[in-house]
Design a protein around this motif. Structure first.
Motif, PDB file in Angstrom:
ATOM      1  N   ASN A   1       0.852  -1.178   0.000  1.00 24.25           N
ATOM      2  CA  ASN A   1       0.000   0.000   0.000  1.00 24.25           C
ATOM      3  C   ASN A   1       0.897   1.241   0.000  1.00 24.25           C
ATOM      4  OD1 ASN A   1      -1.663   2.190   0.799  1.00 24.25           O
ATOM      5  ND2 ASN A   1      -3.004   0.840   1.964  1.00 24.25           N
ATOM      6  N   PRO A   2       0.680   2.172  -0.931  1.00 20.92           N
ATOM      7  CA  PRO A   2       1.569   3.336  -1.016  1.00 20.92           C
ATOM      8  C   PRO A   2       1.545   4.240   0.213  1.00 20.92           C
ATOM      9  CG  PRO A   2      -0.269   3.554  -2.545  1.00 20.92           C
ATOM     10  CD  PRO A   2      -0.322   2.164  -1.999  1.00 20.92           C
ATOM     11  N   VAL A   3       0.534   4.147   1.056  1.00 26.54           N
ATOM     12  CA  VAL A   3       0.538   4.950   2.280  1.00 26.54           C
ATOM     13  C   VAL A   3       1.721   4.567   3.179  1.00 26.54           C
ATOM     14  CG1 VAL A   3      -0.963   3.511   3.736  1.00 26.54           C
ATOM     15  CG2 VAL A   3      -0.977   6.015   4.009  1.00 26.54           C
ATOM     16  N   HIS A   4       2.249   3.361   2.973  1.00 26.69           N
ATOM     17  CA  HIS A   4       3.405   2.896   3.744  1.00 26.69           C
ATOM     18  C   HIS A   4       4.735   3.160   3.038  1.00 26.69           C
ATOM     19  CE1 HIS A   4       0.406   0.928   6.143  1.00 26.69           C
ATOM     20  NE2 HIS A   4       0.101   0.065   5.198  1.00 26.69           N
ATOM     21  N   LEU A   5       4.704   3.252   1.709  1.00 24.53           N
ATOM     22  CA  LEU A   5       5.950   3.213   0.943  1.00 24.53           C
ATOM     23  C   LEU A   5       6.249   4.445   0.095  1.00 24.53           C
ATOM     24  CD1 LEU A   5       5.578  -0.477  -0.282  1.00 24.53           C
ATOM     25  CD2 LEU A   5       6.926   0.355   1.651  1.00 24.53           C
ATOM     26  N   ASP A   6       5.257   5.253  -0.206  1.00 17.61           N
ATOM     27  CA  ASP A   6       5.440   6.347  -1.170  1.00 17.61           C
ATOM     28  C   ASP A   6       5.185   7.687  -0.480  1.00 17.61           C
ATOM     29  OD1 ASP A   6       4.751   8.346  -3.158  1.00 17.61           O
ATOM     30  OD2 ASP A   6       4.547   6.729  -4.623  1.00 17.61           O
ATOM     31  N   ASP A   7       6.252   8.470  -0.309  1.00 24.27           N
ATOM     32  CA  ASP A   7       6.143   9.762   0.376  1.00 24.27           C
ATOM     33  C   ASP A   7       5.142  10.693  -0.301  1.00 24.27           C
ATOM     34  OD1 ASP A   7       8.048   9.476   2.524  1.00 24.27           O
ATOM     35  OD2 ASP A   7       9.640   9.621   1.022  1.00 24.27           O
ATOM     36  N   GLU A   8       5.190  10.780  -1.637  1.00 22.92           N
ATOM     37  CA  GLU A   8       4.291  11.691  -2.353  1.00 22.92           C
ATOM     38  C   GLU A   8       2.836  11.274  -2.184  1.00 22.92           C
ATOM     39  OE1 GLU A   8       5.406  12.426  -6.417  1.00 22.92           O
ATOM     40  OE2 GLU A   8       7.496  12.763  -5.852  1.00 22.92           O
ATOM     41  N   TYR A   9       2.580   9.998  -2.318  1.00 24.19           N
ATOM     42  CA  TYR A   9       1.215   9.517  -2.138  1.00 24.19           C
ATOM     43  C   TYR A   9       0.754   9.762  -0.700  1.00 24.19           C
ATOM     44  CZ  TYR A   9      -2.842   6.558  -1.660  1.00 24.19           C
ATOM     45  OH  TYR A   9      -4.109   6.107  -1.395  1.00 24.19           O
ATOM     46  N   ALA A  10       1.578   9.400   0.265  1.00 28.62           N
ATOM     47  CA  ALA A  10       1.203   9.534   1.672  1.00 28.62           C
ATOM     48  C   ALA A  10       0.905  10.987   2.037  1.00 28.62           C
ATOM     49  CB  ALA A  10       2.301   8.965   2.564  1.00 28.62           C
ATOM     50  N   ALA A  11       1.574  11.935   1.385  1.00 22.95           N
ATOM     51  CA  ALA A  11       1.338  13.354   1.651  1.00 22.95           C
ATOM     52  C   ALA A  11      -0.088  13.768   1.294  1.00 22.95           C
ATOM     53  CB  ALA A  11       2.344  14.207   0.897  1.00 22.95           C
ATOM     54  N   THR A  12      -0.745  13.022   0.413  1.00 25.83           N
ATOM     55  CA  THR A  12      -2.122  13.337   0.004  1.00 25.83           C
ATOM     56  C   THR A  12      -3.173  12.710   0.924  1.00 25.83           C
ATOM     57  OG1 THR A  12      -2.435  11.424  -1.470  1.00 25.83           O
ATOM     58  CG2 THR A  12      -1.353  13.393  -2.409  1.00 25.83           C
ATOM     59  N   THR A  13      -2.738  11.924   1.895  1.00 25.80           N
ATOM     60  CA  THR A  13      -3.667  11.238   2.798  1.00 25.80           C
ATOM     61  C   THR A  13      -3.927  12.098   4.035  1.00 25.80           C
ATOM     62  OG1 THR A  13      -1.993  10.099   4.124  1.00 25.80           O
ATOM     63  CG2 THR A  13      -2.672   9.026   2.035  1.00 25.80           C
ATOM     64  N   PRO A  14      -4.915  11.720   4.835  1.00 28.85           N
ATOM     65  CA  PRO A  14      -5.154  12.474   6.085  1.00 28.85           C
ATOM     66  C   PRO A  14      -3.958  12.476   7.033  1.00 28.85           C
ATOM     67  CG  PRO A  14      -7.029  11.062   5.579  1.00 28.85           C
ATOM     68  CD  PRO A  14      -5.937  10.707   4.600  1.00 28.85           C
ATOM     69  N   PHE A  15      -3.042  11.504   6.877  1.00 29.58           N
ATOM     70  CA  PHE A  15      -1.882  11.413   7.771  1.00 29.58           C
ATOM     71  C   PHE A  15      -0.750  12.343   7.358  1.00 29.58           C
ATOM     72  CE2 PHE A  15      -3.870   7.130   7.616  1.00 29.58           C
ATOM     73  CZ  PHE A  15      -4.477   7.193   8.847  1.00 29.58           C
ATOM     74  N   LYS A  16      -0.752  12.761   6.095  1.00 25.02           N
ATOM     75  CA  LYS A  16       0.235  13.711   5.536  1.00 25.02           C
ATOM     76  C   LYS A  16       1.662  13.179   5.468  1.00 25.02           C
ATOM     77  CE  LYS A  16      -2.903  16.810   5.007  1.00 25.02           C
ATOM     78  NZ  LYS A  16      -3.651  16.672   3.769  1.00 25.02           N
ATOM     79  N   ALA A  17       1.872  11.939   5.857  1.00 25.22           N
ATOM     80  CA  ALA A  17       3.195  11.313   5.802  1.00 25.22           C
ATOM     81  C   ALA A  17       3.003   9.797   5.815  1.00 25.22           C
ATOM     82  CB  ALA A  17       4.049  11.744   6.994  1.00 25.22           C
ATOM     83  N   ARG A  18       4.051   9.089   5.439  1.00 25.05           N
ATOM     84  CA  ARG A  18       3.991   7.630   5.453  1.00 25.05           C
ATOM     85  C   ARG A  18       3.756   7.113   6.870  1.00 25.05           C
ATOM     86  NH1 ARG A  18       9.429   6.111   3.326  1.00 25.05           N
ATOM     87  NH2 ARG A  18       8.775   4.059   3.990  1.00 25.05           N
ATOM     88  N   ILE A  19       3.001   6.022   6.951  1.00 25.22           N
ATOM     89  CA  ILE A  19       2.744   5.386   8.235  1.00 25.22           C
ATOM     90  C   ILE A  19       3.160   3.920   8.176  1.00 25.22           C
ATOM     91  CG2 ILE A  19       0.883   6.962   8.890  1.00 25.22           C
ATOM     92  CD1 ILE A  19      -1.115   4.747   8.045  1.00 25.22           C
ATOM     93  N   ALA A  20       3.451   3.377   9.334  1.00 20.70           N
ATOM     94  CA  ALA A  20       3.794   1.956   9.428  1.00 20.70           C
ATOM     95  C   ALA A  20       2.531   1.114   9.274  1.00 20.70           C
ATOM     96  CB  ALA A  20       4.433   1.665  10.789  1.00 20.70           C
ATOM     97  N   HIS A  21       2.695  -0.099   8.807  1.00 18.94           N
ATOM     98  CA  HIS A  21       1.599  -1.059   8.740  1.00 18.94           C
ATOM     99  C   HIS A  21       1.075  -1.283  10.165  1.00 18.94           C
ATOM    100  CE1 HIS A  21       4.243  -1.934   5.317  1.00 18.94           C
ATOM    101  NE2 HIS A  21       3.206  -2.487   4.714  1.00 18.94           N
TER     102      HIS A  21
ATOM    103  N   PHE B   1      -6.847  -0.477  15.901  1.00 19.93           N
ATOM    104  CA  PHE B   1      -5.789   0.498  15.653  1.00 19.93           C
ATOM    105  C   PHE B   1      -6.396   1.881  15.846  1.00 19.93           C
ATOM    106  CE2 PHE B   1      -4.748  -3.269  13.092  1.00 19.93           C
ATOM    107  CZ  PHE B   1      -3.581  -3.618  13.742  1.00 19.93           C
ATOM    108  N   ARG B   2      -5.877   2.606  16.822  1.00 16.43           N
ATOM    109  CA  ARG B   2      -6.486   3.871  17.236  1.00 16.43           C
ATOM    110  C   ARG B   2      -5.780   5.115  16.685  1.00 16.43           C
ATOM    111  NH1 ARG B   2     -10.518   3.349  20.537  1.00 16.43           N
ATOM    112  NH2 ARG B   2     -10.833   1.424  21.685  1.00 16.43           N
ATOM    113  N   ALA B   3      -4.525   4.977  16.290  1.00 19.20           N
ATOM    114  CA  ALA B   3      -3.775   6.127  15.776  1.00 19.20           C
ATOM    115  C   ALA B   3      -2.619   5.598  14.928  1.00 19.20           C
ATOM    116  CB  ALA B   3      -3.254   6.987  16.925  1.00 19.20           C
ATOM    117  N   PRO B   4      -2.139   6.417  13.989  1.00 18.64           N
ATOM    118  CA  PRO B   4      -1.046   5.964  13.130  1.00 18.64           C
ATOM    119  C   PRO B   4       0.295   5.938  13.851  1.00 18.64           C
ATOM    120  CG  PRO B   4      -1.562   8.242  12.644  1.00 18.64           C
ATOM    121  CD  PRO B   4      -2.588   7.767  13.637  1.00 18.64           C
ATOM    122  N   VAL B   5       1.184   5.101  13.321  1.00 18.28           N
ATOM    123  CA  VAL B   5       2.575   5.054  13.761  1.00 18.28           C
ATOM    124  C   VAL B   5       3.411   5.545  12.583  1.00 18.28           C
ATOM    125  CG1 VAL B   5       4.490   3.557  14.442  1.00 18.28           C
ATOM    126  CG2 VAL B   5       2.183   3.157  15.372  1.00 18.28           C
ATOM    127  N   PHE B   6       4.230   6.545  12.832  1.00 18.62           N
ATOM    128  CA  PHE B   6       5.056   7.143  11.790  1.00 18.62           C
ATOM    129  C   PHE B   6       6.498   6.647  11.883  1.00 18.62           C
ATOM    130  CE2 PHE B   6       1.567  10.090  12.550  1.00 18.62           C
ATOM    131  CZ  PHE B   6       1.128  10.354  11.260  1.00 18.62           C
TER     132      PHE B   6
END
Length: 142
Positions: free
Chosen positions: A40-60, A90-95
């Motif tokens: 999932n790019p939310v874990h691996l792709d900085d540009e993609y993750a920046a477009t998510t509510p988390f604004k940065a990559r998160i751990a699985h 899972f209650r909050a992201p891990v960065f």
């Protein structure tokens, strides 16, 4: 070979607790993705993750669950136990660079069935990021 057995059922008591901590790195996330196939790019792709509510990559999320498994299998109840069930929210992201502390606490002991129920939680600083319950099969002495 030295005895590598963890706690026996008779040695456990309600309220016993143990923890393990790990700082999550980019290398950890890359390895987890390679092992599991979860790319999932939310874990691996900085540009993609920046477009998510988390604004940065998160751990699985399952990386946190894996840290819980570390505590259960190596500390409490420890070697010899069998992981039967895990309920987790899972209650909050891990960065990347967050230090996750996985903590387990004995909540219930069923002597007749040889089962133990433990509260399982992961924290980053003092923030609860994962919360659940595990069931374990634990050996009786003799």
């Amino acid at each position: 070979m030295a005895d590598q057995h963890g706690y026996y059922l008779e040695d456990l008591s309600i309220g016993m607790t143990s923890s393990f901590e790990k700082t999550i790195t980019d290398k950890d996330i890359q390895a987890f993705a390679a092992i599991t196939g979860d790319t999932n790019p939310v874990h691996l792709d900085d540009e993609y993750a920046a477009t998510t509510p988390f604004k940065a990559r998160i751990a699985h999320g399952m990386m946190s669950a894996g840290l819980i498994s570390t505590v259960l299998g190596t500390q409490l109840p420890g070697p010899g136990c069998i992981y039967l069930d895990q309920q987790i929210k899972f209650r909050a992201p891990v960065f990347i660079q967050d230090t996750v502390v996985a903590t387990v606490t004995v909540e219930e002991i069923n002597q007749r069935r040889g089962r133990v129920t433990l509260k399982t939680q992961c924290f980053v600083n003092d923030k609860l990021v994962a919360d659940g319950t595990a069931s374990m099969m634990v050996d009786k002495k003799g």
